[in-house]
Design an enzyme around this catalytic site. Structure first.
Site, PDB file in Angstrom:
ATOM      1  N   GLU A  33     123.367  39.555  41.130  1.00  0.00           N
ATOM      2  CA  GLU A  33     123.804  39.728  39.736  1.00  0.00           C
ATOM      3  C   GLU A  33     123.139  40.936  39.102  1.00  0.00           C
ATOM      4  O   GLU A  33     123.701  41.593  38.251  1.00  0.00           O
ATOM      5  CB  GLU A  33     123.412  38.503  38.913  1.00  0.00           C
ATOM      6  CG  GLU A  33     124.173  37.278  39.270  1.00  0.00           C
ATOM      7  CD  GLU A  33     123.725  36.121  38.407  1.00  0.00           C
ATOM      8  OE1 GLU A  33     124.588  35.500  37.810  1.00  0.00           O
ATOM      9  OE2 GLU A  33     122.521  35.872  38.313  1.00  0.00           O
TER      10      GLU A  33
ATOM     11  N   ASP B 226     129.086  25.738  41.146  1.00  0.00           N
ATOM     12  CA  ASP B 226     129.269  24.530  41.969  1.00  0.00           C
ATOM     13  C   ASP B 226     129.194  23.325  41.048  1.00  0.00           C
ATOM     14  O   ASP B 226     128.862  23.454  39.876  1.00  0.00           O
ATOM     15  CB  ASP B 226     128.174  24.455  43.063  1.00  0.00           C
ATOM     16  CG  ASP B 226     126.779  24.519  42.457  1.00  0.00           C
ATOM     17  OD1 ASP B 226     126.173  25.586  42.498  1.00  0.00           O
ATOM     18  OD2 ASP B 226     126.298  23.521  41.895  1.00  0.00           O
TER      19      ASP B 226
HETATM   20  N1  SAH Z   1     118.436  30.780  48.725  1.00  0.00           N
HETATM   21  C1  SAH Z   1     119.337  30.649  47.617  1.00  0.00           C
HETATM   22  C2  SAH Z   1     118.655  29.878  46.550  1.00  0.00           C
HETATM   23  C3  SAH Z   1     119.436  29.696  45.340  1.00  0.00           C
HETATM   24  S1  SAH Z   1     118.788  28.444  44.338  1.00  0.00           S
HETATM   25  C4  SAH Z   1     119.828  32.029  47.242  1.00  0.00           C
HETATM   26  O1  SAH Z   1     119.077  32.846  46.700  1.00  0.00           O
HETATM   27  O2  SAH Z   1     120.984  32.329  47.550  1.00  0.00           O
HETATM   28  C5  SAH Z   1     120.060  28.287  43.176  1.00  0.00           C
HETATM   29  C6  SAH Z   1     120.037  29.224  42.020  1.00  0.00           C
HETATM   30  O3  SAH Z   1     121.226  29.038  41.274  1.00  0.00           O
HETATM   31  C7  SAH Z   1     118.921  28.943  41.051  1.00  0.00           C
HETATM   32  O4  SAH Z   1     118.548  30.165  40.443  1.00  0.00           O
HETATM   33  C8  SAH Z   1     119.529  27.949  40.048  1.00  0.00           C
HETATM   34  O5  SAH Z   1     119.126  28.247  38.722  1.00  0.00           O
HETATM   35  C9  SAH Z   1     121.034  28.120  40.187  1.00  0.00           C
HETATM   36  N2  SAH Z   1     121.838  26.938  40.565  1.00  0.00           N
HETATM   37  C10 SAH Z   1     123.157  27.001  40.856  1.00  0.00           C
HETATM   38  N3  SAH Z   1     123.632  25.791  41.210  1.00  0.00           N
HETATM   39  C11 SAH Z   1     122.584  24.920  41.141  1.00  0.00           C
HETATM   40  C12 SAH Z   1     122.456  23.527  41.434  1.00  0.00           C
HETATM   41  N4  SAH Z   1     123.485  22.811  41.877  1.00  0.00           N
HETATM   42  N5  SAH Z   1     121.233  22.955  41.289  1.00  0.00           N
HETATM   43  C13 SAH Z   1     120.177  23.700  40.852  1.00  0.00           C
HETATM   44  N6  SAH Z   1     120.256  25.023  40.591  1.00  0.00           N
HETATM   45  C14 SAH Z   1     121.444  25.652  40.721  1.00  0.00           C
END
Ligand code: SAH
Length: 259
Positions: free
Chosen positions: A23, A226
């Site tokens: 982003e 999601d």
């Molecule tokens: N390794 C992954 C980790 C992403 S964690 C990556 O960098 O691709 C998920 C991120 O998206 C976090 O910043 C959180 O704020 C957000 N997020 C999106 N969907 C989420 C969910 N179902 N539960 C918790 N955080 C979520």
């Protein structure tokens, strides 16, 4: 007294915190006179974006990392306001992939110091929720609405029929919620305590707490990647790869244009 007597007042510096590198990259590419500072093991990008002085930073993932980044933005860069853009899991009814949630307030869903304090209450703050700044949030809501009305390239990838802007409560915790059972449990236990949450993510409430402590206006906008259910682990990376950065770029442009 003429204007020569004083230095020209500097425009307030706006921090734009992104959750994910995907982003932030589009914003760095648009930054004019970019200057990078490395501080606290993080990269901070200062410059001008759509005519506004900004500093761009990655929150990193989770509450502590995000709080450290927010504190650095305030202490080191003296930012006047912080906007968070990221993605989140939809928890509330009708909060679907492709919708945008603008935060009204925040809580930490993994805070539990009971029986010393009621479940979800922030110890020693006497409160459970931290509020987003109302004036800044109104600008973000207008920017989010304009983003959904934006004329996207006709490749269909951003065509979320009937995508909506929501405004309400965000829950943050150090957990990626990716199971129907977990998300049902989370929604039910929050709702039993009177909290009707729209979306779940991992940083917002921590940044809101820091901004509360320093009295810095804070607003947050999250695109729903999601539904925090059994499909979250496949929906999330696909959304981030193909769509999140495009939403973030347009939301930030429309927001800065309204300052
Ligand atoms: N390794 C992954 C980790 C992403 S964690 C990556 O960098 O691709 C998920 C991120 O998206 C976090 O910043 C959180 O704020 C957000 N997020 C999106 N969907 C989420 C969910 N179902 N539960 C918790 N955080 C979520």
């Amino acid at each position: 007294m003429t204007s020569f007597d004083k230095k020209a007042p500097q425009s307030p510096l706006t921090a734009i915190l992104s959750a994910l590198a995907e982003e932030q990259q589009g914003l760095i590419e648009l930054l004019e006179q970019p200057r990078k500072t490395v501080h606290a093991g993080r990269d901070f990008w200062q410059g001008t974006l759509h005519g506004q002085p900004v500093v761009l930073a990655l929150s990193r993932i989770g509450k502590v990392a995000a709080a450290t980044t927010a504190t650095a933005l305030i202490e080191r860069f003296q930012v006047s306001r912080i906007l968070f853009t990221g993605v989140a899991g939809g928890l509330g009814d009708g909060v679907e992939v492709g919708d945008i949630v603008v935060a009204k307030d925040f809580l930490q869903h993994d805070m539990d110091a009971s029986p010393l304090f009621p479940r979800y209450e922030m110890p020693l703050y006497g409160r459970t929720r931290f509020h987003a700044d109302a004036a800044l949030t109104a600008l973000v809501q207008a920017a989010a609405t304009a983003t959904l009305e934006h004329s996207w390239p006709e490749d269909g990838r951003l065509a979320f029929a009937g995508a909506k802007v929501h405004h309400g409560l965000m829950a943050s915790g150090d957990q990626f919620i990716s199971g129907t059972r977990e998300s049902d449990e989370l929604r039910q236990s929050l709702s039993a305590a009177g909290h009707h949450v729209l979306a779940v993510e991992m940083e917002g409430a921590a940044v809101a707490q820091v901004c509360h402590d320093y009295a810095i206006p804070f607003a947050a906008v999250r695109t729903i990647s999601d539904r925090a259910d059994d499909n979250a682990h496949t929906d999330f990376p696909a959304f981030v790869r193909d769509i999140a950065s495009q939403y973030a770029r347009v939301i930030v442009e429309k927001f800065l244009g309204k300052l």
